[in-house]
Design an enzyme around this catalytic site. Structure first.
Site, PDB file in Angstrom:
ATOM      1  N   ASP A 209     -72.813 104.363 116.799  1.00  0.00           N
ATOM      2  CA  ASP A 209     -73.281 103.418 117.799  1.00  0.00           C
ATOM      3  C   ASP A 209     -73.549 102.040 117.220  1.00  0.00           C
ATOM      4  O   ASP A 209     -74.640 101.981 116.855  1.00  0.00           O
ATOM      5  CB  ASP A 209     -74.255 103.834 119.004  1.00  0.00           C
ATOM      6  CG  ASP A 209     -74.529 102.849 120.046  1.00  0.00           C
ATOM      7  OD1 ASP A 209     -73.770 101.782 120.170  1.00  0.00           O
ATOM      8  OD2 ASP A 209     -75.305 103.134 120.788  1.00  0.00           O
ATOM      9  N   ASP A 432     -68.442  96.422 119.924  1.00  0.00           N
ATOM     10  CA  ASP A 432     -69.529  97.626 120.112  1.00  0.00           C
ATOM     11  C   ASP A 432     -68.584  98.981 120.094  1.00  0.00           C
ATOM     12  O   ASP A 432     -67.712  99.217 120.614  1.00  0.00           O
ATOM     13  CB  ASP A 432     -70.188  97.805 121.458  1.00  0.00           C
ATOM     14  CG  ASP A 432     -71.178  98.874 121.594  1.00  0.00           C
ATOM     15  OD1 ASP A 432     -71.666  99.301 120.660  1.00  0.00           O
ATOM     16  OD2 ASP A 432     -71.327  99.013 122.859  1.00  0.00           O
TER      17      ASP A 432
END
Length: 556
Positions: A209, A432
């Site tokens: 992440d 992301d």
């Protein structure tokens, strides 16, 4: 077959409720004096997807212009129908001579579809809720009490911080190379990294992440935890586990439970609380541990590399949408992230290459910490600037400055202020790895969607498909004529995507949908991991740049 479509979409949106375990352990919690909210109920969802993402290449006759697509089940289902079926929905609809058994089967399937539609719509709402939570984090400066706590402690004597992470073994070209894999087989739309935690090392799969900083893992005693593959990490079984005390200056790097809890004893551990939106959060003890990752030698022989004194969260209360994972590996720009903690060892850059989402479980790619000379020498490696510093209200995210969008070779008419930060610090665009699809703030999304619909010719539109639009019937089309798509950045860099990175083949050889969704104006625009497939992505924080090069990631 259609039911499989909706299960695939559920995976792609990374939503669906995660199961929980309630462990009644005799071991006392290390967290003193903290009250936690009541445990919510979750419904465990398991799903799988076996369909590929590549667009059709079988040559058949052109489909009818009528809306809809072939709703036939797979071969096994067709053999169960009396008379062998024939005459599914699509083309001209249901034929007049279709047998009653087929009609009854379609009614049964229709009920399943309606149930799945409700699930997919709910998934979309949860996904948007997560984005809105990120918006609130920016505008309210929610990683919040660490600032006030630092101010309170500035006048107090500070203990010297412990040593930075250390790497055992000699460095090999200044690189640490870890293995990445798609999480689809575990019911997740994210990518997983294999790590070994503790001494002796135990294997865990953590979500990759770049949109968060804290590394954390579910720990025993686990009072409120989601389902994961394999056992939880037990600090009592690791000789290298060390708690960080609440008087340690590193305790100020994490957000404490709200309201903050005072230190009541010299040996009290540092509690942390970290939230992601959508009620996803983790709470536990802030600690130090040894992480071991697999290293690829120049000879190709695998080896293991230990990184000691890694700051991480030992989570005893964990809730949210982390299908199958044991926790999360943060790669954001903040000081707590795994990449930031490794800077003293491997420098200020890391890169990854994400394989096809629906790759087999044994297909993997690489996450590389340190300079990758082979990547840097590639002529097709492009760079755009990472927007950094004063403009950014949150130091976690990797912001890029979008200037325009190109659809079918033409720049679409989107006001440039859509891509700018708002006066309250919101907005902007990030890349992301933890978000599945790509999201563009309104009105950009509507303009992009309209541009695709205007340029796609000769393919029937499927209007009743949930969440994603537009969707097209491509039954029998060898090479669907779909417009090109690219992002132009303010510094002149251009990121052009292959069609399989922005159109999902929802039904193999039958249905494709635009894999882009919208967010409210002033919310974040996000380049998600679906668009990053088969690109080698380089994050260089020292030179404040993002690199990207088309790559067959399974061969990296």
């Amino acid at each position: 077959m259609v039911s499989k479509v909706f299960l695939l979409l559920v995976l792609l949106l990374v939503c669906g409720a995660a199961g929980t375990h309630d462990h009644n352990s005799k071991n006392a919690s290390h967290l003193a004096g903290i009250e936690f909210p009541e445990h919510p109920s979750f419904n465990a969802v398991t799903s799988s997807a076996t369909t590929g993402c590549s667009l059709p290449n079988s040559k058949k006759s052109n489909p009818s212009q009528d809306e809809g697509f072939d709703n036939r089940e797979d071969d096994d289902d067709e053999e169960e129908m009396e008379g062998g079926g024939g005459g599914g929905v699509g083309g001209g609809g249901v034929g007049g001579d279709v047998k009653q058994t087929v009609k009854l089967d379609l009614k049964r399937r229709s009920a399943r579809i309606e149930k799945e539609k409700e699930s997919v719509v709910e998934s979309k709402m949860r996904d948007l809720a997560r984005i809105q939570t990120l918006y609130r984090r920016m505008t309210e400066n929610k990683n919040q009490n660490r600032v006030s706590r630092l101010k309170k402690e500035q006048s107090k004597p500070q203990a010297a911080p412990a040593a930075a992470p250390e790497s055992s073994g000699s460095l090999l070209s200044g690189q640490l190379i870890a293995t990445l894999g798609s999480g689809v087989s575990l019911g997740s739309g994210e990518y997983f990294m294999d790590v070994f935690v503790g001494t002796p090392p135990k294997h865990f799969s953590l979500i990759l992440d770049t949109g968060s900083d804290l590394n954390w893992i579910q720990c025993e005693p686990c009072y409120d935890c989601f389902e994961q593959n394999g056992p939880h990490y037990d600090p009592a079984q690791s000789s290298s586990y060390r708690n960080i005390g609440c008087h340690d200056p590193r305790c100020h790097l994490v957000s404490s439970p709200d309201p903050p809890q005072p230190c009541k004893a010299e040996n009290q551990t540092c509690p942390y609380y970290y939230w992601y939106g959508d009620s996803s959060n983790t709470t536990g003890d802030f600690a130090l541990e040894t992480f071991t990752v697999n290293l690829t030698m120049p000879s190709g022989k695998p080896e293991f590399r230990k990184v000691e004194n890694v700051m991480f969260g030992c989570g005893h209360w964990n809730r949210g949408l982390f299908h199958g994972a044991a926790g999360l590996l943060g790669l954001g720009r903040g000081a707590l992230s795994f990449s930031s903690q490794l800077q003293s060892l491997y420098g200020h850059s890391f890169s990854y290459c994400l394989v096809d989402r629906d790759s087999e479980a044994n297909v993997s790619s690489k996450l590389i910490f340190g300079e990758d000379k082979d990547l840097l020498s590639r002529p097709d490696l492009n760079f755009t600037t990472l927007v950094a510093g004063k403009e950014n209200p949150v130091d976690t995210f990797y912001y890029v400055q979008i200037k325009s969008i190109v659809v079918g070779g033409e720049v679409v008419d989107i006001p440039e202020d859509v891509w700018q930060f708002s006066p309250d610090g919101a907005g902007g665009s990030i890349i992301d790895s933890g978000t599945t699809l790509s999201y563009f703030a309104e009105p950009a999304y509507q303009v992009i969607k309209d541009a695709f619909m205007a340029k796609v010719k000769g393919l029937p539109v499927v209007k009743d498909f949930p969440v994603l639009e537009p969707c097209y019937n491509v039954t029998g089309v060898e090479q669907p004529d779909l417009p090109d798509f690219g992002i132009v950045f303010s510094d002149g860099a251009v990121w052009n995507f292959p069609v399989e990175n922005y159109f999902i083949e929802a039904v193999p050889r039958e249905l494709v949908c635009l894999a882009i969704l919208g967010t409210p104006r002033s919310a974040l625009s996000i380049i998600g991991n679906y668009q990053q497939q088969n690109f080698h992505i380089l994050y260089d924080t020292k030179k404040s740049r993002l690199g990207f090069a088309p790559t067959k990631c399974s061969e990296v």
